[in-house]
Design a protein around this motif. Structure first.
Motif, PDB file in Angstrom:
ATOM      1  N   ASP A   1       0.821  -1.207   0.000  1.00  0.00           N
ATOM      2  CA  ASP A   1       0.000   0.000   0.000  1.00  0.00           C
ATOM      3  C   ASP A   1       0.860   1.264   0.000  1.00  0.00           C
ATOM      4  O   ASP A   1       0.488   2.276  -0.606  1.00  0.00           O
ATOM      5  N   GLN A   2       2.029   1.226   0.652  1.00  0.00           N
ATOM      6  CA  GLN A   2       2.923   2.377   0.625  1.00  0.00           C
ATOM      7  C   GLN A   2       3.485   2.607  -0.778  1.00  0.00           C
ATOM      8  O   GLN A   2       3.563   3.755  -1.246  1.00  0.00           O
ATOM      9  N   ALA A   3       3.878   1.513  -1.446  1.00  0.00           N
ATOM     10  CA  ALA A   3       4.384   1.629  -2.816  1.00  0.00           C
ATOM     11  C   ALA A   3       3.295   2.157  -3.749  1.00  0.00           C
ATOM     12  O   ALA A   3       3.558   2.989  -4.627  1.00  0.00           O
ATOM     13  N   ALA A   4       2.073   1.683  -3.559  1.00  0.00           N
ATOM     14  CA  ALA A   4       0.961   2.142  -4.390  1.00  0.00           C
ATOM     15  C   ALA A   4       0.666   3.617  -4.152  1.00  0.00           C
ATOM     16  O   ALA A   4       0.388   4.358  -5.093  1.00  0.00           O
ATOM     17  N   GLN A   5       0.725   4.043  -2.889  1.00  0.00           N
ATOM     18  CA  GLN A   5       0.488   5.457  -2.588  1.00  0.00           C
ATOM     19  C   GLN A   5       1.509   6.342  -3.292  1.00  0.00           C
ATOM     20  O   GLN A   5       1.156   7.370  -3.877  1.00  0.00           O
TER      21      GLN A   5
ATOM     22  N   GLN B   1       2.712  10.249  -7.436  1.00  0.00           N
ATOM     23  CA  GLN B   1       3.560  10.669  -8.550  1.00  0.00           C
ATOM     24  C   GLN B   1       2.728  10.897  -9.811  1.00  0.00           C
ATOM     25  O   GLN B   1       2.866  11.906 -10.503  1.00  0.00           O
ATOM     26  N   THR B   2       1.841   9.943 -10.099  1.00  0.00           N
ATOM     27  CA  THR B   2       0.999  10.038 -11.301  1.00  0.00           C
ATOM     28  C   THR B   2       0.077  11.241 -11.222  1.00  0.00           C
ATOM     29  O   THR B   2      -0.045  12.022 -12.178  1.00  0.00           O
TER      30      THR B   2
ATOM     31  N   LEU C   1      -6.301   7.264  -4.514  1.00  0.00           N
ATOM     32  CA  LEU C   1      -5.285   7.624  -3.526  1.00  0.00           C
ATOM     33  C   LEU C   1      -5.917   7.818  -2.149  1.00  0.00           C
ATOM     34  O   LEU C   1      -5.380   7.346  -1.132  1.00  0.00           O
ATOM     35  N   THR C   2      -7.063   8.492  -2.095  1.00  0.00           N
ATOM     36  CA  THR C   2      -7.750   8.720  -0.819  1.00  0.00           C
ATOM     37  C   THR C   2      -8.156   7.402  -0.174  1.00  0.00           C
ATOM     38  O   THR C   2      -8.021   7.213   1.041  1.00  0.00           O
TER      39      THR C   2
ATOM     40  N   ALA D   1      -6.541  -0.363  -6.154  1.00  0.00           N
ATOM     41  CA  ALA D   1      -6.382   1.070  -6.389  1.00  0.00           C
ATOM     42  C   ALA D   1      -5.536   1.334  -7.627  1.00  0.00           C
ATOM     43  O   ALA D   1      -5.845   2.221  -8.437  1.00  0.00           O
ATOM     44  N   LEU D   2      -4.470   0.541  -7.801  1.00  0.00           N
ATOM     45  CA  LEU D   2      -3.600   0.730  -8.958  1.00  0.00           C
ATOM     46  C   LEU D   2      -4.288   0.355 -10.264  1.00  0.00           C
ATOM     47  O   LEU D   2      -4.102   1.023 -11.289  1.00  0.00           O
TER      48      LEU D   2
END
Length: 443
Positions: A5-9, A14-15, A49-50, A262-263
């Motif tokens: 989840d940290q990597a996805a955030q 960034q995006t 993201l939220t 999410a991704l």
């Protein structure tokens, strides 16, 4: 190593930062039409993201009418929040409620209308919309599984989400165990790819037996004086197998589940955003490609030194790639532009390599004829031919770069696809999400 989840955030931040910045302050300011067209996709990125930041899991329940979807969700929560009724079709539209389980995890349960109550296209759209937002799907059945249920289950697998098959009303069918229920599922399976994919995703371990609202049972009581009293009593719900399965799944795969969903949502939004941008920038892009082709043709055609011909042509190609990326609002560093240029050079077969070979041969002849006035006519013809080849090569680079920019918008360091691939590579092959690897990659 950071958690999924940290990597996805980080990837989503960034995006979102890049595209939001481009559509506010980009070198090529978007038109109001383009800004309006991509606003929903930017909102989807922000929502994804939220959801990650709040650690919010969504679980959606699907099934045919009168299978007890609302009762199952009520039993999970331990309270009668959703309306249930012996009348078919009490749930008319998707409803959501919060399920408090502690540990800082927010779980939203989504109840949906019976899949056989809604007209075909509306039903498919409703199921698709709800399933896209969900992180986990519960498919509720009771009694013998029908072909309609199997087809609905197979369609829901397209959402690329883990599935749990919940056999409700087990108090009425005590003879059915997980193995027999799974055999019912297999009875409807064909030999197609979707059938095989569903079988790979749903094993007997993903079949859970519950009795969310057991039917009243007649209890006979005998008093000391010999009197017999009969009363109807309602047994408590038997929901622990499902509750345990959900909590086990969330504990083992919850972070990855939340991150990947999410991704995937963000990837779909990003691809749509890029596609709309490409469509609305098509005229500007074509003008830019033709302009760079003309400049490259002039640079290569007029330059008398063969080495500079090649160097100047390469610089023009790289500048074109970066300019196209800026026009579309896509991230592109000098290193990434050079890497893409080399990929285009070798993936275009002999076309661009032939341009380079011709540039070297013609450039050498052009350089040799420059010192002989009698050969200036030859020099002019060679320069025109060399410039034409260079211009055509630039046009090819521009058109191929458009395709690569569209397909590769989510790659790169910290990109959405890169992060998805990293998370999938870290998974144990026995995890439910690992069985969705091919769907989740979707490259």
């Amino acid at each position: 190593m950071s958690s999924p989840d940290q990597a996805a955030q980080r990837s989503l931040q960034q995006t979102l930062q890049w595209y939001s910045s481009f559509h506010r302050h980009g070198r090529y300011r978007p038109s109001p039409e383009l800004q309006a067209a991509v606003r929903p996709q930017l909102q989807t990125l922000q929502a994804a993201l939220t959801k990650l930041e709040h650690n919010a899991i969504r679980i959606a329940a699907f099934g045919l009418v009168s299978r007890g979807k609302s009762a199952v969700l009520n039993a999970l929560m331990g309270e009668q929040t959703l309306i249930t009724s012996p009348i078919n079709g009490e749930t008319k539209y998707p409803q959501s409620v919060r399920w408090q389980v502690g540990d800082g995890v927010q779980i939203e349960l989504i109840d949906t209308p019976g899949l056989d109550e809604i007209a075909g296209q509306a039903r498919a759209q409703m199921a698709q919309d709800v399933a896209r937002q969900a992180d986990l799907i519960l498919f509720i059945v009771a009694g013998d599984m029908t072909r309609t249920e199997y087809e609905a289950l197979r369609d829901l697998r397209q959402s690329q989400k883990p599935l749990i098959l919940v056999f409700n009303k087990i108090d009425l069918y005590p003879e059915l165990d997980q193995g027999l229920i799974y055999q019912q599922l297999q009875r409807w399976a064909g030999s197609g790819a979707e059938d095989r994919a569903l079988q790979a995703l749903l094993s007997p371990a993903e079949v859970v037996r519950v009795a969310a609202a057991p039917a009243p049972v007649l209890v006979r009581s005998q008093w000391p004086d010999g009197r017999i009293q009969e009363t109807w009593e309602t047994p408590p719900p038997n929901i622990e197998p499902l509750r345990g399965k959900i909590l086990e799944l969330l504990q083992r795969e919850g972070r990855s589940l939340l991150a990947l969903n999410a991704l995937v949502q963000a990837r779909e939004a990003t691809e749509t955003l890029v596609q709309k941008t490409l469509e609305l920038r098509a005229t500007e892009a074509e003008t830019m490609i033709l302009q760079y082709a003309r400049w490259k043709g002039l640079i290569v055609g007029l330059n008398p030194i063969v080495v500079l011909d090649v160097l100047g042509g390469a610089i023009a190609d790289l500048a074109l790639i970066r300019s196209l990326a800026k026009l579309y609002g896509l991230p592109m560093t000098s290193f990434a532009a050079e890497k893409l240029w080399r990929k285009i050079l070798f993936s275009s077969g002999t076309l661009l390599l032939s341009e380079w070979g011709s540039t070297l041969v013609l450039g050498a002849g052009k350089t040799a004829s420059l010192g002989e006035p009698s050969l200036w006519g030859t020099w002019t013809t060679t320069a025109l031919l060399q410039g034409g080849l260079a211009a055509y090569g630039a046009y090819v680079v521009g058109k191929v770069a458009q395709q690569y920019l569209e397909q590769g918008c989510t790659w790169g360091e910290g990109g959405i696809n890169t992060t998805i691939q990293t998370i999938l590579n870290q998974m144990d092959r026995h995890m439910v999400l690992a069985r969705l690897r091919q769907d989740l990659q979707h490259f």
